[in-house]
Design a protein around this motif. Structure first.
Motif, mmCIF file in Angstrom:
data_model
loop_
_atom_site.group_PDB
_atom_site.id
_atom_site.type_symbol
_atom_site.label_atom_id
_atom_site.label_comp_id
_atom_site.label_asym_id
_atom_site.label_seq_id
_atom_site.Cartn_x
_atom_site.Cartn_y
_atom_site.Cartn_z
ATOM 1 N N VAL A 125 38.304 118.578 9.458
ATOM 2 C CA VAL A 125 38.859 117.417 8.758
ATOM 3 C C VAL A 125 39.620 116.534 9.744
ATOM 4 N N ASP A 126 40.386 117.160 10.636
ATOM 5 C CA ASP A 126 41.106 116.394 11.667
ATOM 6 C C ASP A 126 40.140 115.582 12.526
ATOM 7 N N ARG A 127 39.015 116.194 12.889
ATOM 8 C CA ARG A 127 38.041 115.508 13.737
ATOM 9 C C ARG A 127 37.415 114.316 12.997
ATOM 10 N N ILE A 128 37.090 114.530 11.725
ATOM 11 C CA ILE A 128 36.510 113.441 10.928
ATOM 12 C C ILE A 128 37.501 112.296 10.798
ATOM 13 N N ILE A 129 38.752 112.627 10.522
ATOM 14 C CA ILE A 129 39.781 111.591 10.405
ATOM 15 C C ILE A 129 39.911 110.822 11.715
ATOM 16 N N ASP A 130 39.896 111.540 12.822
ATOM 17 C CA ASP A 130 40.016 110.882 14.128
ATOM 18 C C ASP A 130 38.838 109.937 14.377
ATOM 19 N N GLU A 131 37.631 110.355 14.012
ATOM 20 C CA GLU A 131 36.465 109.487 14.185
ATOM 21 C C GLU A 131 36.585 108.237 13.317
ATOM 22 N N LEU A 132 37.073 108.398 12.093
ATOM 23 C CA LEU A 132 37.214 107.259 11.185
ATOM 24 C C LEU A 132 38.305 106.302 11.661
ATOM 25 N N GLU A 133 39.340 106.857 12.298
ATOM 26 C CA GLU A 133 40.446 106.017 12.761
ATOM 27 C C GLU A 133 40.189 105.402 14.135
ATOM 28 N N ASN A 134 39.514 106.143 15.005
ATOM 29 C CA ASN A 134 39.409 105.710 16.402
ATOM 30 C C ASN A 134 37.978 105.563 16.924
ATOM 31 N N GLY A 135 37.016 106.038 16.184
ATOM 32 C CA GLY A 135 35.632 105.953 16.638
ATOM 33 C C GLY A 135 35.109 104.530 16.577
ATOM 34 N N SER A 136 34.069 104.265 17.354
ATOM 35 C CA SER A 136 33.502 102.916 17.404
ATOM 36 C C SER A 136 32.282 102.751 16.505
ATOM 37 N N GLU A 137 31.659 103.853 16.085
ATOM 38 C CA GLU A 137 30.411 103.742 15.327
ATOM 39 C C GLU A 137 30.657 103.440 13.853
ATOM 40 N N TYR A 138 31.557 104.172 13.207
ATOM 41 C CA TYR A 138 31.821 103.994 11.778
ATOM 42 C C TYR A 138 33.334 103.980 11.507
ATOM 43 N N PRO A 139 34.043 103.024 12.078
ATOM 44 C CA PRO A 139 35.494 102.975 11.835
ATOM 45 C C PRO A 139 35.785 102.701 10.360
ATOM 46 N N ASN A 140 36.728 103.458 9.806
ATOM 47 C CA ASN A 140 37.043 103.318 8.386
ATOM 48 C C ASN A 140 38.463 103.832 8.138
ATOM 49 N N PRO A 141 39.477 103.069 8.563
ATOM 50 C CA PRO A 141 40.862 103.526 8.417
ATOM 51 C C PRO A 141 41.267 103.801 6.973
ATOM 52 N N ALA A 142 40.737 103.034 6.026
ATOM 53 C CA ALA A 142 41.102 103.251 4.625
ATOM 54 C C ALA A 142 40.625 104.607 4.138
ATOM 55 N N LEU A 143 39.419 104.998 4.531
ATOM 56 C CA LEU A 143 38.907 106.309 4.142
ATOM 57 C C LEU A 143 39.688 107.417 4.836
ATOM 58 N N ALA A 144 40.036 107.216 6.093
ATOM 59 C CA ALA A 144 40.858 108.205 6.812
ATOM 60 C C ALA A 144 42.207 108.392 6.116
ATOM 61 N N ALA A 145 42.801 107.307 5.643
ATOM 62 C CA ALA A 145 44.090 107.393 4.952
ATOM 63 C C ALA A 145 43.951 108.190 3.662
ATOM 64 N N GLU A 146 42.828 108.009 2.944
ATOM 65 C CA GLU A 146 42.609 108.777 1.723
ATOM 66 C C GLU A 146 42.445 110.262 2.051
ATOM 67 N N MET A 147 41.795 110.566 3.148
ATOM 68 C CA MET A 147 41.634 111.965 3.534
ATOM 69 C C MET A 147 42.964 112.610 3.864
ATOM 70 N N ARG A 148 43.810 111.864 4.563
ATOM 71 C CA ARG A 148 45.154 112.382 4.873
ATOM 72 C C ARG A 148 45.927 112.628 3.568
ATOM 73 N N ARG A 149 45.812 111.695 2.651
ATOM 74 C CA ARG A 149 46.538 111.806 1.381
ATOM 75 C C ARG A 149 46.054 113.019 0.588
ATOM 76 N N ALA A 150 44.729 113.240 0.581
ATOM 77 C CA ALA A 150 44.178 114.359 -0.170
ATOM 78 C C ALA A 150 44.673 115.699 0.378
ATOM 79 N N ARG A 151 44.892 115.763 1.675
ATOM 80 C CA ARG A 151 45.367 117.004 2.283
ATOM 81 C C ARG A 151 46.792 117.326 1.847
ATOM 82 N N ARG A 152 47.560 116.266 1.520
ATOM 83 C CA ARG A 152 48.947 116.512 1.090
ATOM 84 C C ARG A 152 49.024 117.008 -0.342
#
Length: 206
Positions: A179-206
């Motif tokens: 999950v950490d790796r997926i979040i990092d790719e969504l936040e910092n990757g160049s192919e499929y950047p998606n900060p909003a989805l990464a934020a939802e993933m972080r929220r779901a973990r809480r």
């Protein structure tokens, strides 16, 4: 929508946040002439603490949706995006799609002209309030006159859902390090950047 116990989203405050953050919804009606879909903005009813929503449609859409005569399905789509199998270690692996979505179903209550006008004003205020100089529906005499004239072409509704199916599929079935790796790719990757989805993933973990 098929429900999966692992991905159920049933928390009312979280559902309210989903609606508030994603107000552009799809309205689906099973009419005498077949399925009809329209797209409009909605807001939560400020006088309720449940999932009751307020909105409006144009009069032509009221007719084709047969609004108020039977159930209306309201689809609220939150952040979503592609998840590459290269981001997790499963072998063999296939890609997937992470998403947050809610289906609200109920018979909408049609609002009278006065209440519809108030709802339109609330809708404008809701979206304009963050602007440096909000342009409110009745902010000036000219605006108020114009709004009163064109509001007759709209039909307001209130919908308190009798059925709610909501799903939050955000890699909850993966190990924490994946999950950490997926979040990092969504936040910092160049192919499929998606900060909003990464934020939802972080929220779901809480």
């Amino acid at each position: 929508m098929r429900q999966n116990p692992s991905f159920v989203l049933g928390d009312i405050p979280e559902l309210r946040r989903l609606i508030a953050d994603n107000p552009w919804v799809t309205l689906v009606s099973n009419t005498e002439n077949g399925l009809v879909a329209s797209h409009y903005a909605v807001v939560l009813d400020p006088e309720r603490d449940d999932l009751t929503i307020l909105g409006h449609v144009g009069r032509p859409d009221e007719a084709i949706l047969e609004l108020g005569s039977h159930d209306l399905l309201v689809i609220v789509q939150g952040p979503h995006g592609y998840i590459s199998p290269g981001w997790y270690d499963a072998k063999p692996a296939v890609p997937t799609w992470n998403f947050v979505v809610a289906h609200l179903t109920g018979v909408p209550e049609i609002l009278g002209d006065e209440e519809n006008f108030r709802v339109l004003g609330h809708l404008v205020e809701h979206f304009e309030e963050r602007m440096p100089t909000p342009r409110l529906m009745e902010g000036t005499p000219a605006n108020a006159e114009y709004a009163a004239r064109i509001s007759s072409g709209t039909v307001g509704f209130r919908l308190t859902p009798t059925s709610v199916v909501a799903k939050r599929k955000l890699s909850q079935n993966r190990p924490a390090e994946i999950v950490d790796r997926i979040i990092d790719e969504l936040e910092n990757g160049s192919e499929y950047p998606n900060p909003a989805l990464a934020a939802e993933m972080r929220r779901a973990r809480r």
